[in-house]
Design a protein around this motif. Structure first.
Motif, PDB file in Angstrom:
ATOM      1  N   SER A  75       0.834  -1.220   0.000  1.00 46.00           N
ATOM      2  CA  SER A  75       0.000   0.000   0.000  1.00 46.00           C
ATOM      3  C   SER A  75       0.859   1.258   0.000  1.00 46.00           C
ATOM      4  O   SER A  75       0.542   2.256   0.659  1.00 46.00           O
ATOM      5  CB  SER A  75      -0.942   0.013   1.210  1.00 46.00           C
ATOM      6  N   ALA A  76       1.956   1.235  -0.732  1.00 46.99           N
ATOM      7  CA  ALA A  76       2.876   2.374  -0.762  1.00 46.99           C
ATOM      8  C   ALA A  76       2.246   3.524  -1.552  1.00 46.99           C
ATOM      9  O   ALA A  76       1.890   3.368  -2.724  1.00 46.99           O
ATOM     10  CB  ALA A  76       4.197   1.965  -1.385  1.00 46.99           C
ATOM     11  N   LYS A  77       2.110   4.664  -0.894  1.00 46.15           N
ATOM     12  CA  LYS A  77       1.554   5.849  -1.543  1.00 46.15           C
ATOM     13  C   LYS A  77       2.699   6.703  -2.096  1.00 46.15           C
ATOM     14  O   LYS A  77       3.763   6.802  -1.479  1.00 46.15           O
ATOM     15  CB  LYS A  77       0.750   6.678  -0.544  1.00 46.15           C
ATOM     16  N   ASP A  78       2.453   7.313  -3.240  1.00 51.61           N
ATOM     17  CA  ASP A  78       3.500   8.130  -3.863  1.00 51.61           C
ATOM     18  C   ASP A  78       4.018   9.209  -2.916  1.00 51.61           C
ATOM     19  O   ASP A  78       5.218   9.507  -2.899  1.00 51.61           O
ATOM     20  CB  ASP A  78       2.974   8.779  -5.148  1.00 51.61           C
ATOM     21  N   PHE A  79       3.110   9.792  -2.133  1.00 50.68           N
ATOM     22  CA  PHE A  79       3.518  10.904  -1.274  1.00 50.68           C
ATOM     23  C   PHE A  79       4.349  10.453  -0.067  1.00 50.68           C
ATOM     24  O   PHE A  79       5.062  11.253   0.525  1.00 50.68           O
ATOM     25  CB  PHE A  79       2.297  11.705  -0.801  1.00 50.68           C
ATOM     26  N   GLU A  80       4.262   9.174   0.315  1.00 50.12           N
ATOM     27  CA  GLU A  80       5.006   8.715   1.491  1.00 50.12           C
ATOM     28  C   GLU A  80       6.348   8.065   1.152  1.00 50.12           C
ATOM     29  O   GLU A  80       7.223   7.983   2.019  1.00 50.12           O
ATOM     30  CB  GLU A  80       4.164   7.736   2.319  1.00 50.12           C
ATOM     31  N   PRO A 108       9.041   9.003  -0.580  1.00 45.53           N
ATOM     32  CA  PRO A 108      10.269   9.781  -0.302  1.00 45.53           C
ATOM     33  C   PRO A 108      10.619   9.827   1.184  1.00 45.53           C
ATOM     34  O   PRO A 108      11.802   9.804   1.536  1.00 45.53           O
ATOM     35  CB  PRO A 108       9.924  11.175  -0.835  1.00 45.53           C
ATOM     36  N   PHE A 109       9.612   9.873   2.037  1.00 51.23           N
ATOM     37  CA  PHE A 109       9.872   9.891   3.483  1.00 51.23           C
ATOM     38  C   PHE A 109      10.468   8.554   3.934  1.00 51.23           C
ATOM     39  O   PHE A 109      11.369   8.519   4.770  1.00 51.23           O
ATOM     40  CB  PHE A 109       8.571  10.168   4.245  1.00 51.23           C
ATOM     41  N   LEU A 110       9.956   7.458   3.365  1.00 51.97           N
ATOM     42  CA  LEU A 110      10.462   6.133   3.709  1.00 51.97           C
ATOM     43  C   LEU A 110      11.891   5.934   3.209  1.00 51.97           C
ATOM     44  O   LEU A 110      12.744   5.377   3.907  1.00 51.97           O
ATOM     45  CB  LEU A 110       9.541   5.061   3.138  1.00 51.97           C
ATOM     46  N   ILE A 111      12.155   6.395   1.999  1.00 55.19           N
ATOM     47  CA  ILE A 111      13.513   6.285   1.436  1.00 55.19           C
ATOM     48  C   ILE A 111      14.506   7.042   2.305  1.00 55.19           C
ATOM     49  O   ILE A 111      15.595   6.550   2.619  1.00 55.19           O
ATOM     50  CB  ILE A 111      13.531   6.815  -0.014  1.00 55.19           C
ATOM     51  N   ASN A 112      14.122   8.242   2.713  1.00 54.02           N
ATOM     52  CA  ASN A 112      15.011   9.059   3.545  1.00 54.02           C
ATOM     53  C   ASN A 112      15.254   8.420   4.907  1.00 54.02           C
ATOM     54  O   ASN A 112      16.391   8.412   5.414  1.00 54.02           O
ATOM     55  CB  ASN A 112      14.413  10.455   3.726  1.00 54.02           C
ATOM     56  N   ALA A 113      14.209   7.839   5.499  1.00 58.26           N
ATOM     57  CA  ALA A 113      14.328   7.245   6.832  1.00 58.26           C
ATOM     58  C   ALA A 113      15.139   5.952   6.811  1.00 58.26           C
ATOM     59  O   ALA A 113      15.792   5.599   7.799  1.00 58.26           O
ATOM     60  CB  ALA A 113      12.944   6.980   7.420  1.00 58.26           C
ATOM     61  N   ASN A 114      15.119   5.254   5.688  1.00 59.22           N
ATOM     62  CA  ASN A 114      15.837   3.979   5.590  1.00 59.22           C
ATOM     63  C   ASN A 114      17.347   4.154   5.668  1.00 59.22           C
ATOM     64  O   ASN A 114      18.066   3.317   6.214  1.00 59.22           O
ATOM     65  CB  ASN A 114      15.465   3.274   4.281  1.00 59.22           C
ATOM     66  N   LYS A 115      17.832   5.266   5.115  1.00 57.99           N
ATOM     67  CA  LYS A 115      19.273   5.570   5.117  1.00 57.99           C
ATOM     68  C   LYS A 115      20.101   4.452   4.463  1.00 57.99           C
ATOM     69  O   LYS A 115      21.222   4.133   4.897  1.00 57.99           O
ATOM     70  CB  LYS A 115      19.771   5.833   6.542  1.00 57.99           C
ATOM     71  N   ASN A 116      19.512   3.829   3.453  1.00 58.08           N
ATOM     72  CA  ASN A 116      20.181   2.772   2.682  1.00 58.08           C
ATOM     73  C   ASN A 116      20.596   1.567   3.528  1.00 58.08           C
ATOM     74  O   ASN A 116      21.507   0.818   3.146  1.00 58.08           O
ATOM     75  CB  ASN A 116      21.414   3.336   1.959  1.00 58.08           C
TER      76      ASN A 116
END
Length: 335
Positions: free
Chosen positions: A7-12, A14-22
């Motif tokens: 259920s990944a929303k387009d607006f969320e 980028p926030f998830l990518i940033n929080a993951n920190k690779n």
């Protein structure tokens, strides 16, 4: 850890990518988790789901068979997860209990103001160059009695805001927070008294078996004719069939909601081309004194940042073999 975000929303994203920190290997799908889409989790050790996803017994068994060991919710509510089955199969589950109480409480107030002061109607009229003021009357919030059911993180913020408007605050909670009494001149009382005395009632409790259809025919019958009911918690706290009957009788003043008891099939998708099949939802939307938003209360920059960060904090704890403070179990939620 390999993670599949359902259920990944387009607006969320980028926030998830940033929080993951690779740190984790993450894939995203717009599909909701259900018995059919569970197969997408092949090869993943963890999945992240939202409140509209299906984590029932059947689905959890499939995830376990596929090798999934961790479920990180991107929501505070977890009524869509069958925790007993999760424990049976050794699946660890964690939620995001405190992402931003302000986002939800402020959305509830925004809905109240918009419905009471006819903001949507006025906006529609002036965009048609109609500047008449007919049918735009509301009422002052100052001096009104506001009933808040649930005074946890969100409900306490709601009490603070409504106190700022000059309202009398009545409240109900299984575990009252008596610190709020002197802060906001708040009075704890029964749900029945809240229904009888309040001009505005706002729901801020999780959905449980005990409070399913808390607002039912009997509770609606106790309410003042002009009461505005606000629900930014869970749809099934309100018995929609009886709510519609009350709206048809004009026995309540209006309903503001960000949730609906049968969101699956209608919410989280664009139905503008084909419409919706849910007759009850159609009926609810037909009332001019109903303001419904598409489960958007959590969509603020602050809330999405916190949701993403806590989601990966939960995963990091599991990956590192540390206790996860947000982990859910039958023991912790019943304690």
């Amino acid at each position: 850890m390999k993670l599949l975000v359902y259920s990944a929303k387009d607006f969320e994203v980028p926030f998830l990518i940033n929080a993951n920190k690779n740190i984790h290997t993450v894939s995203y799908t717009k599909d909701a988790l259900n018995a059919e889409t569970a197969i997408q989790a092949v090869g993943y050790k963890a999945v992240s789901i939202f409140s509209g996803d299906d984590a029932s017994s059947v689905v959890l068994e499939k995830l376990s068979d596929l090798g999934v060991r961790y479920i990180s919710l991107r929501s505070a509510g977890y009524n869509n997860v069958h925790l007993r089955t999760a424990q049976k199969y050794g699946l660890k589950v964690a939620n995001v209990p405190d992402y931003s109480p302000y986002s939800i409480a402020e959305h509830a107030v925004a809905q109240l103001l918009a419905l009471n002061r006819k903001i949507t109607l006025a906006d529609r009229q002036v965009h048609s160059y109609n500047f008449l003021q007919n049918n735009l009357m509301g009422f002052d919030l100052n001096g009104k009695t506001v009933g808040i059911i649930g005074t946890g993180r969100i409900g306490s913020v709601m009490a603070k805001i409504m106190h700022g408007f000059g309202c009398r605050i009545l409240a109900n909670d299984l575990k009252p927070d008596y610190r709020l009494v002197p802060l906001y001149d708040l009075t704890y009382t029964s749900v029945d008294q809240i229904c009888q005395e309040s001009d505005i009632i706002s729901l801020h409790i999780p959905l449980t078996q005990e409070n399913f259809y808390l607002i039912n025919k009997q509770k609606l019958a106790l309410m003042k004719p002009g009461v505005i009911l606000i629900n930014t918690a869970r749809g099934a706290l309100v018995e929609t069939k009886e709510l519609i009957a009350a709206l048809e009788r004009n026995s309540i003043g209006g309903y503001c909601t960000d949730v609906y008891e049968k969101e699956k099939g209608s919410f989280f998708k664009d139905n503008s081309a084909d419409g919706i099949k849910d007759g009850q939802l159609k009926k609810l939307l037909s009332f001019p004194n109903v303001l419904l938003t598409p489960h958007q209360g959590f969509i603020t920059k602050e809330a999405l940042t916190n949701i993403a960060e806590i989601t990966f904090e939960n995963l990091n704890s599991w990956e590192e073999g540390k206790p996860c403070k947000n982990e859910l179990s039958l023991e912790t939620i019943n304690s």
